[in-house]
Design a protein around this motif. Sequence first.
Motif, PDB file in Angstrom:
ATOM      1  N   ILE A 142      23.037  44.592  20.191  1.00 36.97           N
ATOM      2  CA  ILE A 142      22.347  46.018  20.508  1.00 36.97           C
ATOM      3  C   ILE A 142      21.363  45.409  21.595  1.00 36.97           C
ATOM      4  N   THR A 143      21.745  45.674  23.085  1.00 35.19           N
ATOM      5  CA  THR A 143      20.951  45.763  24.000  1.00 35.19           C
ATOM      6  C   THR A 143      20.320  46.946  24.636  1.00 35.19           C
ATOM      7  N   LEU A 144      19.026  46.968  24.649  1.00 29.89           N
ATOM      8  CA  LEU A 144      18.034  48.033  24.960  1.00 29.89           C
ATOM      9  C   LEU A 144      18.161  48.258  26.377  1.00 29.89           C
ATOM     10  N   GLY A 145      18.111  49.516  27.246  1.00 32.66           N
ATOM     11  CA  GLY A 145      18.040  49.401  28.590  1.00 32.66           C
ATOM     12  C   GLY A 145      16.626  49.407  28.887  1.00 32.66           C
ATOM     13  N   GLU A 146      16.394  49.509  30.226  1.00 34.80           N
ATOM     14  CA  GLU A 146      15.154  49.371  30.775  1.00 34.80           C
ATOM     15  C   GLU A 146      14.265  50.818  30.430  1.00 34.80           C
ATOM     16  N   PHE A 160      17.642  57.896  24.743  1.00 36.82           N
ATOM     17  CA  PHE A 160      17.388  56.580  25.072  1.00 36.82           C
ATOM     18  C   PHE A 160      18.713  55.768  24.457  1.00 36.82           C
ATOM     19  N   MET A 161      18.849  55.843  22.997  1.00 35.09           N
ATOM     20  CA  MET A 161      19.680  55.067  22.301  1.00 35.09           C
ATOM     21  C   MET A 161      21.151  55.160  22.702  1.00 35.09           C
ATOM     22  N   LYS A 162      21.594  56.456  23.114  1.00 35.24           N
ATOM     23  CA  LYS A 162      22.785  56.514  23.776  1.00 35.24           C
ATOM     24  C   LYS A 162      23.170  55.754  25.039  1.00 35.24           C
ATOM     25  N   SER A 163      22.095  55.315  25.674  1.00 34.88           N
ATOM     26  CA  SER A 163      22.220  54.737  26.864  1.00 34.88           C
ATOM     27  C   SER A 163      22.189  53.224  26.714  1.00 34.88           C
ATOM     28  N   CYS A 164      21.998  52.771  25.462  1.00 36.31           N
ATOM     29  CA  CYS A 164      21.896  51.440  25.027  1.00 36.31           C
ATOM     30  C   CYS A 164      23.272  50.716  24.939  1.00 36.31           C
ATOM     31  N   ARG A 166      25.998  48.706  22.793  1.00 36.34           N
ATOM     32  CA  ARG A 166      26.201  48.370  21.674  1.00 36.34           C
ATOM     33  C   ARG A 166      27.677  47.670  21.707  1.00 36.34           C
ATOM     34  N   GLU A 167      27.991  46.512  20.950  1.00 35.04           N
ATOM     35  CA  GLU A 167      28.897  45.562  21.432  1.00 35.04           C
ATOM     36  C   GLU A 167      29.464  45.289  19.587  1.00 35.04           C
ATOM     37  N   GLY A 243      16.627  55.243   6.953  1.00 35.01           N
ATOM     38  CA  GLY A 243      18.135  54.948   7.750  1.00 35.01           C
ATOM     39  C   GLY A 243      17.763  54.573   9.396  1.00 35.01           C
ATOM     40  N   CYS A 244      16.473  54.265   9.830  1.00 37.66           N
ATOM     41  CA  CYS A 244      16.268  54.202  11.215  1.00 37.66           C
ATOM     42  C   CYS A 244      15.690  52.870  11.591  1.00 37.66           C
ATOM     43  N   PRO A 245      16.285  51.701  10.918  1.00 35.39           N
ATOM     44  CA  PRO A 245      15.545  50.410  11.288  1.00 35.39           C
ATOM     45  C   PRO A 245      16.228  50.031  12.863  1.00 35.39           C
ATOM     46  N   HIS A 246      17.479  50.528  13.035  1.00 36.08           N
ATOM     47  CA  HIS A 246      18.028  50.129  14.354  1.00 36.08           C
ATOM     48  C   HIS A 246      17.402  50.712  15.484  1.00 36.08           C
TER      49      HIS A 246
END
Length: 263
Positions: A142-146, A160-164, A166-167, A243-246
């Motif tokens: 998981i790579t966070l955006g700016e 924001f998470m939708k813009s990150c 995920r590979e 359910g929110c550690p990510h």
Amino acid sequence: MKTLLFSLVVLVLGGIAGCASPEPPRLEVPYRANLPLLDGTLRLNEWQDAGKISRFHAPSNRVEDARWAAVPTQVFVCWNESGLAVLFLCRDPLLTVKPAYRDHPKLYEQDVCEIFIDPHGKLQSYWELQLNTQNILFDQKITLGENPVWGSDGRLTDDFMKSCKREAALDLKGIRHCTGPLYENGRKTGWFAQWFLPGISLYGNDFSAGQILRAQFCRYDYGTDPENPEQIFSYWSRGVLNGCPHTMPRQKGFLVLQKNDPD
């Protein structure tokens, strides 16, 4: 001085988002020239001098009770230049297992151990690793955006998470893992999971003494009553919502790699 510097790091990385979350935990991780073997056999003597997490905590929005006491978790961690070795001991009178495969997107809907690991310690990207009782792995980067956007509850916002990035198709090369039954006093009481996380794949280099990683250790359990399965999630950190550690990377704890100098 080291304590003061560490406190300053916690204040800076702990963030400013106006959320009074508990301070993330800290674990000193001892060096081992020879890491424990991962061959499906649990040898607790090989983990005697590892760093130990004695208990996990219920989500911050759940009231911890006897359900959590029935499925306690312990974690042991040690390191050398090649990588990290991690052991989960999971007390569990009822294992929940469902059909799954490598990188199953809903592996977490059964009993799993989970690690979120940020080897750079900057909370900009991290690996999510799940392992079920049958030794089936899910891993993704998981790579966070700016300019992260935080909600008042301490989570990164859904938008924001939708813009990150995920590979899930990107496999962590060189990872090793095994699971098996946990026996105590000759009686089966749960299961264990062992991991080797290679530094070269996580970090792009060997690990070194003094390095500080960020990590979250999680356990997803589904109760002790097969007629009434329920989510009994637990975390190393106290301040994680159910359910929110990510989406709460700032609650990752600190792993401090230590190596005693020779006399």
